[in-house]
Design a protein around this motif. Structure first.
Motif, PDB file in Angstrom:
ATOM      1  N   SER A   4       0.708  -1.232   0.026  1.00 47.70           N
ATOM      2  CA  SER A   4       0.121  -0.077  -0.039  1.00 47.70           C
ATOM      3  C   SER A   4       0.690   1.389   0.097  1.00 47.70           C
ATOM      4  O   SER A   4       0.363   2.380  -0.008  1.00 47.70           O
ATOM      5  N   ALA A   5       2.221   0.999   0.020  1.00 50.77           N
ATOM      6  CA  ALA A   5       3.167   2.254   0.312  1.00 50.77           C
ATOM      7  C   ALA A   5       2.941   2.890  -0.933  1.00 50.77           C
ATOM      8  O   ALA A   5       3.315   4.419  -1.072  1.00 50.77           O
ATOM      9  N   GLY A   6       2.955   2.462  -2.342  1.00 52.41           N
ATOM     10  CA  GLY A   6       2.889   3.150  -3.457  1.00 52.41           C
ATOM     11  C   GLY A   6       3.629   2.857  -4.430  1.00 52.41           C
ATOM     12  O   GLY A   6       3.548   1.499  -4.883  1.00 52.41           O
ATOM     13  N   THR A   7       4.922   3.546  -4.794  1.00 51.15           N
ATOM     14  CA  THR A   7       5.874   2.953  -5.602  1.00 51.15           C
ATOM     15  C   THR A   7       6.886   2.112  -4.846  1.00 51.15           C
ATOM     16  O   THR A   7       6.828   2.027  -3.782  1.00 51.15           O
ATOM     17  N   LEU A   8       7.834   1.421  -5.933  1.00 55.59           N
ATOM     18  CA  LEU A   8       8.826   0.619  -5.155  1.00 55.59           C
ATOM     19  C   LEU A   8       9.632   1.630  -4.214  1.00 55.59           C
ATOM     20  O   LEU A   8       9.984   1.074  -3.092  1.00 55.59           O
ATOM     21  N   GLN A   9      10.055   2.649  -4.782  1.00 54.74           N
ATOM     22  CA  GLN A   9      11.094   3.239  -3.757  1.00 54.74           C
ATOM     23  C   GLN A   9      10.236   3.876  -2.412  1.00 54.74           C
ATOM     24  O   GLN A   9      10.797   3.850  -1.335  1.00 54.74           O
ATOM     25  N   GLN A  10       8.872   4.037  -2.598  1.00 57.37           N
ATOM     26  CA  GLN A  10       8.232   4.292  -1.464  1.00 57.37           C
ATOM     27  C   GLN A  10       8.072   3.332  -0.426  1.00 57.37           C
ATOM     28  O   GLN A  10       8.089   3.271   0.785  1.00 57.37           O
ATOM     29  N   SER A  11       8.035   1.790  -1.087  1.00 60.03           N
ATOM     30  CA  SER A  11       8.049   0.708  -0.183  1.00 60.03           C
ATOM     31  C   SER A  11       9.402   0.391   0.438  1.00 60.03           C
ATOM     32  O   SER A  11       9.323   0.094   1.513  1.00 60.03           O
ATOM     33  N   PHE A  12      10.349   0.659  -0.131  1.00 54.58           N
ATOM     34  CA  PHE A  12      11.833   0.554   0.702  1.00 54.58           C
ATOM     35  C   PHE A  12      11.700   1.421   1.651  1.00 54.58           C
ATOM     36  O   PHE A  12      12.427   1.251   2.715  1.00 54.58           O
ATOM     37  N   ALA A  13      11.333   2.830   1.369  1.00 50.33           N
ATOM     38  CA  ALA A  13      11.501   3.939   2.519  1.00 50.33           C
ATOM     39  C   ALA A  13      10.396   3.363   3.634  1.00 50.33           C
ATOM     40  O   ALA A  13      10.950   3.636   4.649  1.00 50.33           O
ATOM     41  N   TYR A  14       9.260   2.786   3.485  1.00 52.38           N
ATOM     42  CA  TYR A  14       8.420   2.400   4.342  1.00 52.38           C
ATOM     43  C   TYR A  14       8.919   1.517   5.373  1.00 52.38           C
ATOM     44  O   TYR A  14       9.037   1.584   6.605  1.00 52.38           O
ATOM     45  N   CYS A  15       9.653   0.589   4.485  1.00 53.36           N
ATOM     46  CA  CYS A  15      10.548  -0.807   5.446  1.00 53.36           C
ATOM     47  C   CYS A  15      11.755  -0.167   6.139  1.00 53.36           C
ATOM     48  O   CYS A  15      12.298  -0.927   6.926  1.00 53.36           O
ATOM     49  N   GLY A  16      12.157   0.985   6.167  1.00 53.87           N
ATOM     50  CA  GLY A  16      13.248   1.572   6.682  1.00 53.87           C
ATOM     51  C   GLY A  16      14.436   1.145   5.820  1.00 53.87           C
ATOM     52  O   GLY A  16      15.649   1.413   6.538  1.00 53.87           O
ATOM     53  N   LEU A  17      14.623   0.703   4.737  1.00 58.19           N
ATOM     54  CA  LEU A  17      15.636   0.329   4.064  1.00 58.19           C
ATOM     55  C   LEU A  17      16.399   1.554   3.331  1.00 58.19           C
ATOM     56  O   LEU A  17      17.562   1.600   3.108  1.00 58.19           O
ATOM     57  N   ILE A  18      15.630   2.768   3.186  1.00 58.47           N
ATOM     58  CA  ILE A  18      16.155   3.905   2.871  1.00 58.47           C
ATOM     59  C   ILE A  18      15.477   5.066   3.458  1.00 58.47           C
ATOM     60  O   ILE A  18      14.514   4.945   3.852  1.00 58.47           O
ATOM     61  N   ARG A  19      15.986   6.042   3.333  1.00 65.01           N
ATOM     62  CA  ARG A  19      15.553   7.277   4.183  1.00 65.01           C
ATOM     63  C   ARG A  19      14.475   7.976   3.272  1.00 65.01           C
ATOM     64  O   ARG A  19      14.744   7.950   1.953  1.00 65.01           O
ATOM     65  N   LYS A  20      13.604   8.774   3.698  1.00 64.29           N
ATOM     66  CA  LYS A  20      12.566   9.447   2.983  1.00 64.29           C
ATOM     67  C   LYS A  20      13.153  10.703   2.279  1.00 64.29           C
ATOM     68  O   LYS A  20      12.722  10.725   0.999  1.00 64.29           O
ATOM     69  N   GLU A  21      14.115  11.056   2.799  1.00 65.15           N
ATOM     70  CA  GLU A  21      14.859  12.144   1.999  1.00 65.15           C
ATOM     71  C   GLU A  21      15.608  11.578   0.732  1.00 65.15           C
ATOM     72  O   GLU A  21      15.965  12.404  -0.063  1.00 65.15           O
ATOM     73  N   SER A  22      15.925  10.683   0.926  1.00 63.66           N
ATOM     74  CA  SER A  22      16.631   9.893  -0.296  1.00 63.66           C
ATOM     75  C   SER A  22      15.828   9.759  -1.679  1.00 63.66           C
ATOM     76  O   SER A  22      16.462   9.796  -2.632  1.00 63.66           O
ATOM     77  N   LEU A  23      14.446   9.916  -1.645  1.00 67.17           N
ATOM     78  CA  LEU A  23      13.556   9.960  -2.617  1.00 67.17           C
ATOM     79  C   LEU A  23      13.728  11.046  -3.637  1.00 67.17           C
ATOM     80  O   LEU A  23      13.640  11.050  -4.778  1.00 67.17           O
ATOM     81  N   THR A  24      14.249  12.296  -2.706  1.00 68.83           N
ATOM     82  CA  THR A  24      14.575  13.568  -3.600  1.00 68.83           C
ATOM     83  C   THR A  24      15.888  13.966  -3.685  1.00 68.83           C
ATOM     84  O   THR A  24      16.123  15.047  -4.243  1.00 68.83           O
ATOM     85  N   ASN A  25      16.612  13.204  -3.161  1.00 56.97           N
ATOM     86  CA  ASN A  25      18.059  13.495  -3.147  1.00 56.97           C
ATOM     87  C   ASN A  25      19.232  12.315  -3.548  1.00 56.97           C
ATOM     88  O   ASN A  25      19.032  11.417  -2.944  1.00 56.97           O
ATOM     89  N   LYS A  26      19.598  12.609  -4.603  1.00 52.40           N
ATOM     90  CA  LYS A  26      20.257  11.236  -5.227  1.00 52.40           C
ATOM     91  C   LYS A  26      21.669  10.949  -4.425  1.00 52.40           C
ATOM     92  O   LYS A  26      22.126   9.909  -4.345  1.00 52.40           O
ATOM     93  N   SER A  27      22.379  12.075  -3.994  1.00 48.30           N
ATOM     94  CA  SER A  27      23.516  11.672  -3.055  1.00 48.30           C
ATOM     95  C   SER A  27      23.344  10.789  -1.882  1.00 48.30           C
ATOM     96  O   SER A  27      23.854   9.878  -1.426  1.00 48.30           O
ATOM     97  N   LEU A  28      22.177  11.030  -1.217  1.00 51.78           N
ATOM     98  CA  LEU A  28      21.459  10.387  -0.034  1.00 51.78           C
ATOM     99  C   LEU A  28      21.253   8.728  -0.470  1.00 51.78           C
ATOM    100  O   LEU A  28      21.423   8.140   0.064  1.00 51.78           O
ATOM    101  N   MET A  29      20.395   8.961  -1.585  1.00 52.45           N
ATOM    102  CA  MET A  29      20.077   7.527  -2.223  1.00 52.45           C
ATOM    103  C   MET A  29      21.388   6.748  -2.527  1.00 52.45           C
ATOM    104  O   MET A  29      21.482   5.556  -2.125  1.00 52.45           O
ATOM    105  N   LYS A  30      22.432   7.398  -2.849  1.00 57.30           N
ATOM    106  CA  LYS A  30      23.811   6.659  -3.102  1.00 57.30           C
ATOM    107  C   LYS A  30      24.041   6.115  -2.006  1.00 57.30           C
ATOM    108  O   LYS A  30      24.546   4.927  -1.804  1.00 57.30           O
ATOM    109  N   GLU A  31      24.177   6.841  -0.920  1.00 58.32           N
ATOM    110  CA  GLU A  31      24.697   6.290   0.379  1.00 58.32           C
ATOM    111  C   GLU A  31      23.635   5.194   0.753  1.00 58.32           C
ATOM    112  O   GLU A  31      24.265   3.798   1.371  1.00 58.32           O
ATOM    113  N   ASP A  32      22.349   5.321   0.902  1.00 60.56           N
ATOM    114  CA  ASP A  32      21.576   4.494   1.285  1.00 60.56           C
ATOM    115  C   ASP A  32      21.568   2.883   0.437  1.00 60.56           C
ATOM    116  O   ASP A  32      21.494   1.940   0.961  1.00 60.56           O
TER     117      ASP A  32
END
Length: 725
Positions: free
Chosen positions: A299-327
């Protein structure tokens, strides 16, 4: 050869095992001579084997395990929810499948609404199960289901919902009662004081913490971020810390299970590799993620939002590529540390596992797409299509019939390409036709509705164009249009059932149907939402097995339409909770009706009736008094008075109007009234007419018996139910 004495007998029996030399296969004169000698050997037709000793004979006969260990394992299936084995099938004396009854004693069995859910709802409404948990606990009365491990985790005790959010921790650190508690015991065990409340899951089983897991559980409690927790979770956390540190006997006896010094078990998950793209994504979410239930992930929506809901990536990473690289790097490190060691994979394949796993996660988190490792499915269908001349001719005949049907339903659209051009079109040489400019706005269609349709149409065209291109490196997602009626959106065991279908398609009489499934490129699925998520997964399994392709639907592009507000399937989970929607589809929401475009009040009334239940409950003028209705209710009330006409009796209804009734008796009465009206009307007009009396007939399917008059005889109905069961 070996000899052994048979127990309880004075006779010594001889077991002779033929000998065959084992060595490296080679082409030489020696091997040739040995082969010739074996051909002339008088024992050439006897079984061949090797010399073995008595211990090895006993090992094979008695079925001893190959490796002895002292570990305890718990197997957890992380496949898609629809494909995991859940239903327990029982056979009668004749071998026929029998229906489960309420008296059958089945461990972990649940009814339509479990007693645990009802008791908690009545006694502790502030700590009741969530809506998704209730959905997991529901099942039809005609079957009895065994919950799989992931679902069992989803219906864990509410008190542990925030404290334990990992599947691995739950099954390793906790143990469960063998049988479900009765309603009275559940009610007595529940307590408003969370430190005196039994841990009872949605099935009704008691849950305890293993004594051997106290140290690991203590570290876990320290690592929790309790600032965002609910009050009862914070209180329970402090109580458990005090219990472990100070050894409170009262709490220890209440929450701790004494496992007599035996190590707690190891949770072992399914074997899934990055080559299985969609399965691997779901596997990572379930194994590494922290979540309430599996349905919440979908029910989270997209795949990225599902990873964020599960705590595997930060929500801020969805709009920040540098943070996404770290996650991404951290997530891949966890996959190597926590997923890879439990996979039965050779050392040579580890490098390939890591490279493909990183590529898959990078494609999902950065581009929301699935990389394509196999050859494009559009090439496979071309090769299959060219195999048989007979099949090609049959395809052409079917295509002509479809074109005739399409032209009759699209007669209002000007500039349709000729049939010959369509039949001669290929993926490399498509018909040149601008469909977006060909589809014009209807007379009463609103601008917003037309814009929605144009967007959905453009998306479907881009999807089809992308599918027929053979050089793209990611899987083409299907398109599902979700909208209200008139919004212009018309565009037992699953593995066993799929295998039965595949086997039936192997018969000679069904070769044409098999060829269709092998050579088809796209399926347009109208009202696909009427399927349950399990039936949708069955279609996936059938196409994958038939086409020998592990891509979604075996590489077939699916474009469909549905309305989630219509009645869902009777059995199974709703269509929108299918695991495949999260990874394989792009969903377009159509909100503006085409049919009601000429009446804005009616359109607004339709929108209100489709408003979510949560929004309607929150529509109140005073939060402290839910009975004070808000603006939505008042607007609906006003529109209802203007649009809906209420009549005192059915006599005020014109017989020529379309009438829908919820009872057969009312429908029969209305039909007879219409016949009487037409008879009176024709007599007034002095037109000749003839009345023909028809009879409702029925007959058994696949029988040669003559039809009989249909009736509501209970004997006949019960016999039909028995034959269909």
């Amino acid at each position: 050869m070996v000899f052994y004495a048979k127990e309880g007998s004075d006779m010594i029996e001889r077991v002779e095992v033929q000998h065959q030399s084992l060595g490296n296969t080679k082409i030489s004169s020696n091997s040739i001579h040995n082969a010739k000698r074996d051909l002339t050997d008088r024992r050439k037709d006897q079984p061949k084997g090797k010399r073995i000793g008595i211990p090895e004979i006993l090992h094979q006969i008695l079925g001893y395990p190959d490796v002895e260990h002292s570990y305890n394992w718990i197997s957890v299936d992380t496949g898609s929810f629809e494909s995991r084995g859940r239903t327990k099938i029982k056979l009668d004396k004749r071998g026929n499948v029998s229906k489960q009854t309420e008296t059958d004693d089945v461990t972990d069995a649940v009814t339509t609404v479990t007693e645990s859910y009802s008791c908690r709802e009545a006694k502790l409404p502030e700590r009741s199960f969530t809506k998704t948990q209730k959905l997991l606990l529901q099942t039809s009365e005609a079957q009895c289901e065994n919950q799989d491990k992931i679902s069992m985790f989803g219906v864990r005790p509410v008190e542990l919902m925030e404290i334990i959010a990992s599947v691995k921790q739950y099954f390793e650190w906790f143990t469960f009662g063998v049988k479900a508690m009765n309603a009275q015991d559940i009610t007595d065990g529940l307590n408003e004081d969370v430190t005196r409340c039994m841990w009872i899951d949605g099935i009704g089983r008691r849950v305890w913490l293993r004594k051997s897991a106290r140290k690991d559980f203590r570290k876990h409690l320290d690592s929790l971020n309790y600032k965002n927790m609910k009050s009862h979770s914070v209180i329970l956390r402090y109580a458990l810390l005090e219990m472990i540190d100070r050894g409170s006997k009262e709490l220890t006896d209440f929450f701790i299970y004494d496992d007599k010094g035996v190590d707690y078990p190891i949770a072992v998950f399914s074997k899934v590799t990055p080559e299985q793209n969609m399965k691997f994504i779901i596997h990572v979410l379930l194994v590494l993620g922290r979540f309430e239930t599996e349905l919440d992930i979908k029910s989270a929506g997209t795949l990225q939002q599902s990873f964020a809901y599960c705590g595997l990536i930060r929500k801020e990473s969805l709009t920040n590529k540098s943070l996404m690289k770290e996650d991404l790097n951290k997530l891949m490190g966890r996959v190597i540390d926590e997923v890879l060691p439990y996979q039965p994979i050779t050392e040579k394949r580890i490098d390939n596992f890591i490279v493909k796993g990183y590529s898959l996660l990078e494609s999902v988190l950065y581009h929301s797409s699935i990389p394509l490792h196999d050859y494009p499915p559009c090439l496979a269908t071309e090769l299959e299509f060219e195999k048989e001349v007979e099949f090609r001719m049959r395809w052409e005949s079917i295509t002509r019939d479809q074109l005739r049907s399409i032209r009759s339903s699209m007669s209002h659209i000007a500039g349709l390409p000729p049939d010959d051009d369509v039949l001669a079109a290929t993926k490399a040489r498509p018909v040149k036709w601008d469909i977006k400019n060909a589809v014009k706005r209807c007379e009463h269609q609103s601008e917003l509705s037309f814009t929605e349709q144009q967007f959905a149409l453009a998306l479907m065209v881009r999807t089809i164009d992308r599918y027929k291109e053979c050089y793209h490196q990611s899987i083409t997602k299907g398109v599902l249009n979700n909208g209200a009626p008139g919004a212009g959106n018309k565009s037992g065991n699953l593995y066993r059932l799929a295998q039965l279908v595949v086997d039936s398609l192997s018969y000679r009489r069904n070769l044409w149907q098999k060829h269709v499934l092998l050579s088809v490129d796209m399926i347009i699925f109208d009202e696909v939402g009427q399927l349950s998520s399990q039936e949708f997964s069955l279609l996936v399994l059938i196409l994958r097995q038939i086409r020998q392709n592990d891509m979604p639907f075996g590489g077939v592009l699916i474009i469909g339409s549905f309305d989630h507000m219509q009645i869902n399937s009777i059995d199974g989970l709703p269509f929108l909770l299918s695991s495949h929607l999260l990874t394989d589809y792009t969903i377009v929401k159509l909100e503006h009706s085409v049919r009601a475009a000429g009446d804005r009040k009616l359109m607004r009334l339709q929108q209100i009736t489709r408003t979510s239940a949560i929004a309607l409950r929150n529509d109140t003028a005073d939060v402290t008094n839910p009975n004070l209705h808000g603006s939505i209710y008042k607007e609906w009330q006003q529109l209802f008075r203007v649009i809906i006409r209420v009549v005192p009796t059915f006599d005020f209804i014109d017989p020529n109007w379309v009438q829908i009734y919820h009872k057969k008796a009312l429908a029969h009465t209305a039909l007879q009234n219409w016949v009487d009206y037409m008879e009176r009307r024709l007599k007034e007009l002095r037109k000749p007419f003839h009345i023909s009396n028809s009879h409702d007939m029925m007959k058994f399917v696949s029988t040669s018996k003559d039809p009989t008059v249909a009736n509501d005889n209970k004997t006949v109905v019960s016999m039909l139910d028995r034959n269909n069961s």
